[in-house]
Design a protein around this motif. Structure first.
Motif, PDB file in Angstrom:
ATOM      1  N   LEU A  13       0.836  -1.213   0.000  1.00  0.00           N
ATOM      2  CA  LEU A  13       0.000   0.000   0.000  1.00  0.00           C
ATOM      3  C   LEU A  13       0.867   1.257   0.000  1.00  0.00           C
ATOM      4  O   LEU A  13       0.608   2.217  -0.739  1.00  0.00           O
ATOM      5  N   GLU A  35      -2.459   9.759   0.956  1.00  0.00           N
ATOM      6  CA  GLU A  35      -3.420   9.035   1.794  1.00  0.00           C
ATOM      7  C   GLU A  35      -3.136   7.530   1.781  1.00  0.00           C
ATOM      8  O   GLU A  35      -3.217   6.864   2.809  1.00  0.00           O
ATOM      9  N   LEU A  36      -2.798   7.012   0.585  1.00  0.00           N
ATOM     10  CA  LEU A  36      -2.492   5.581   0.505  1.00  0.00           C
ATOM     11  C   LEU A  36      -1.245   5.240   1.318  1.00  0.00           C
ATOM     12  O   LEU A  36      -1.161   4.183   1.958  1.00  0.00           O
ATOM     13  N   ASN A  39      -2.293   5.095   4.754  1.00  0.00           N
ATOM     14  CA  ASN A  39      -3.082   3.873   4.903  1.00  0.00           C
ATOM     15  C   ASN A  39      -2.162   2.690   5.232  1.00  0.00           C
ATOM     16  O   ASN A  39      -2.433   1.892   6.135  1.00  0.00           O
ATOM     17  N   ILE A  42      -0.835   3.027   8.801  1.00  0.00           N
ATOM     18  CA  ILE A  42      -1.826   2.602   9.799  1.00  0.00           C
ATOM     19  C   ILE A  42      -1.857   1.076   9.916  1.00  0.00           C
ATOM     20  O   ILE A  42      -1.844   0.511  11.020  1.00  0.00           O
ATOM     21  N   LEU A  43      -1.863   0.406   8.751  1.00  0.00           N
ATOM     22  CA  LEU A  43      -1.924  -1.062   8.772  1.00  0.00           C
ATOM     23  C   LEU A  43      -0.676  -1.648   9.433  1.00  0.00           C
ATOM     24  O   LEU A  43      -0.758  -2.580  10.243  1.00  0.00           O
ATOM     25  N   MET A  69      -3.453  12.233   9.147  1.00  0.00           N
ATOM     26  CA  MET A  69      -4.198  12.135   7.884  1.00  0.00           C
ATOM     27  C   MET A  69      -5.189  13.283   7.765  1.00  0.00           C
ATOM     28  O   MET A  69      -5.381  13.849   6.682  1.00  0.00           O
TER      29      MET A  69
ATOM     30  N   VAL B  17      -5.042  -3.699  -1.700  1.00  0.00           N
ATOM     31  CA  VAL B  17      -3.937  -3.372  -2.608  1.00  0.00           C
ATOM     32  C   VAL B  17      -4.452  -3.164  -4.038  1.00  0.00           C
ATOM     33  O   VAL B  17      -4.048  -2.213  -4.723  1.00  0.00           O
ATOM     34  N   LEU B  36     -10.165   4.451  -3.879  1.00  0.00           N
ATOM     35  CA  LEU B  36      -9.436   4.761  -2.643  1.00  0.00           C
ATOM     36  C   LEU B  36     -10.321   4.485  -1.426  1.00  0.00           C
ATOM     37  O   LEU B  36      -9.844   3.972  -0.403  1.00  0.00           O
ATOM     38  N   PHE B  40      -9.524   1.910   1.705  1.00  0.00           N
ATOM     39  CA  PHE B  40      -9.568   2.281   3.125  1.00  0.00           C
ATOM     40  C   PHE B  40     -10.552   1.405   3.894  1.00  0.00           C
ATOM     41  O   PHE B  40     -10.284   1.025   5.041  1.00  0.00           O
ATOM     42  N   VAL B  43      -8.858  -1.884   4.559  1.00  0.00           N
ATOM     43  CA  VAL B  43      -7.873  -1.779   5.648  1.00  0.00           C
ATOM     44  C   VAL B  43      -8.583  -1.625   6.993  1.00  0.00           C
ATOM     45  O   VAL B  43      -8.170  -2.225   7.998  1.00  0.00           O
ATOM     46  N   LEU B  47      -8.263  -3.965  10.319  1.00  0.00           N
ATOM     47  CA  LEU B  47      -8.074  -3.476  11.689  1.00  0.00           C
ATOM     48  C   LEU B  47      -9.097  -4.123  12.627  1.00  0.00           C
ATOM     49  O   LEU B  47      -8.780  -4.451  13.773  1.00  0.00           O
ATOM     50  N   MET B  62     -14.339   7.852   8.690  1.00  0.00           N
ATOM     51  CA  MET B  62     -13.639   9.078   8.311  1.00  0.00           C
ATOM     52  C   MET B  62     -13.257   9.061   6.830  1.00  0.00           C
ATOM     53  O   MET B  62     -13.404  10.053   6.120  1.00  0.00           O
ATOM     54  N   MET B  63     -12.778   7.920   6.370  1.00  0.00           N
ATOM     55  CA  MET B  63     -12.293   7.870   4.989  1.00  0.00           C
ATOM     56  C   MET B  63     -13.442   7.912   3.982  1.00  0.00           C
ATOM     57  O   MET B  63     -13.306   8.504   2.911  1.00  0.00           O
TER      58      MET B  63
END
Lengths: 100, 189
Positions: A13, A35-36, A39, A42-43, A69, B17, B36, B40, B43, B47, B62-63
């Motif tokens: 990512l 942003e990516l 991302n 964060i991961l 972010m 990805v 995008l 998010f 991802v 989480l 948020m995203m």
């Protein structure tokens, strides 16, 4: 799911984001690349937290990354607005020189 | 982790990805925004698999909202229907690709080659509660730092984005008795 696999996905990512941030000409698309990248950060942080030290401190770090972010998005949109107002453009290539 | 959750992780990982790559492959900005958002959300779901319920949910919420705002900005600035207008606006594509691949090799190589230590400690029973206690307790300074930073960001963004500053309203010497309105004589905006 292991720490290695989570970090490899995060690296993928982040790398895609690097490509976007470097190659795109439109400011908003550059922001998407950034942003990516975040991302992926964060991961990776979440994976490191869960597999190495699942204390509350790690979650606080993730909140800080999410705040970063937010700041990036707000300032990016502000700069895009300023660029559009002053140069009538939203391209990074039109903002390579200083003026004023 | 159970095989089912493992399979879910891999599906989400591939989606995140692939959607990330699609951001720079699709031929319109609107589709790039949706891609995008999908990345998010995937991802955020990973989480959740890592038991980060609070962080995962706020990442998704948020995203999704951010992508909606981003679509509005694109329509504002591009002056076209971003869903229909094909676009390819890139520079130094090959150089960027080489650098991105190099970054991936370094990061993934590091992730695979490092001998990661064993896990220390066990997660709290209620992770969201433990996060709240950390934020309101031992880690309060972090939040006290982030809060003025976010406020400063709001102010800075407004200053950058506003078309008329104090010199436009009060003149070069800032001595005008009454502020000038937009378009009035002497207004420089």
């Amino acid at each position: 799911m292991t720490l290695d696999t989570v970090l490899v996905i995060a690296a993928a990512l982040f790398s895609v984001g690097v490509y976007g941030a470097l190659s795109q000409q439109v400011v908003v698309m550059v922001m998407m690349g950034l942003e990516l990248m975040l991302n992926g950060v964060i991961l990776a942080a979440a994976g490191l937290w869960w597999f190495l030290a699942p204390a509350p401190d790690g979650q606080v770090l993730l909140l800080v990354v999410i705040a970063a972010m937010t700041v990036e998005m707000a300032m990016g949109f502000a700069v895009a607005t300023l660029l559009n107002r002053s140069r009538k453009s939203d391209m990074t290539d039109m903002a390579t020189d200083l003026s004023g | 982790m159970s095989p089912v959750l493992d399979a879910v992780f891999w599906v989400l990982a591939v989606i995140s990805v692939a959607a990330g790559i699609a951001v720079f492959r699709v031929d319109s900005m609107a589709r790039a925004t949706y891609a995008l958002a999908v990345s998010f959300v995937a991802v955020g779901a990973i989480l959740l698999l890592l038991n980060l319920e609070y962080i995962g949910v706020i990442t998704i919420l948020m995203m999704v909202m951010e992508m909606a705002v981003m679509a509005i900005f694109m329509i504002m600035f591009m002056g076209m229907n971003p869903a229909l207008m094909p676009m390819s606006m890139v520079h130094n594509k090959v150089g960027s690709l080489v650098l991105a691949l190099g970054v991936f090799v370094v990061l993934a190589g590091g992730a695979l080659l490092v001998d990661w230590p064993a896990r220390r400690g066990e997660p709290a029973g209620d992770l969201t509660r433990s996060l709240g206690e950390a934020v309101m307790g031992s880690k309060m300074l972090v939040m006290l730092t982030v809060s003025p930073l976010l406020f400063a960001t709001l102010v800075a963004a407004l200053v950058l984005a506003t078309p008329r500053g104090r010199y436009d309203r009060f003149g070069d010497d800032l001595r005008a008795a009454t502020p000038r309105g937009p378009g009035e004589q002497g207004d420089q905006a």
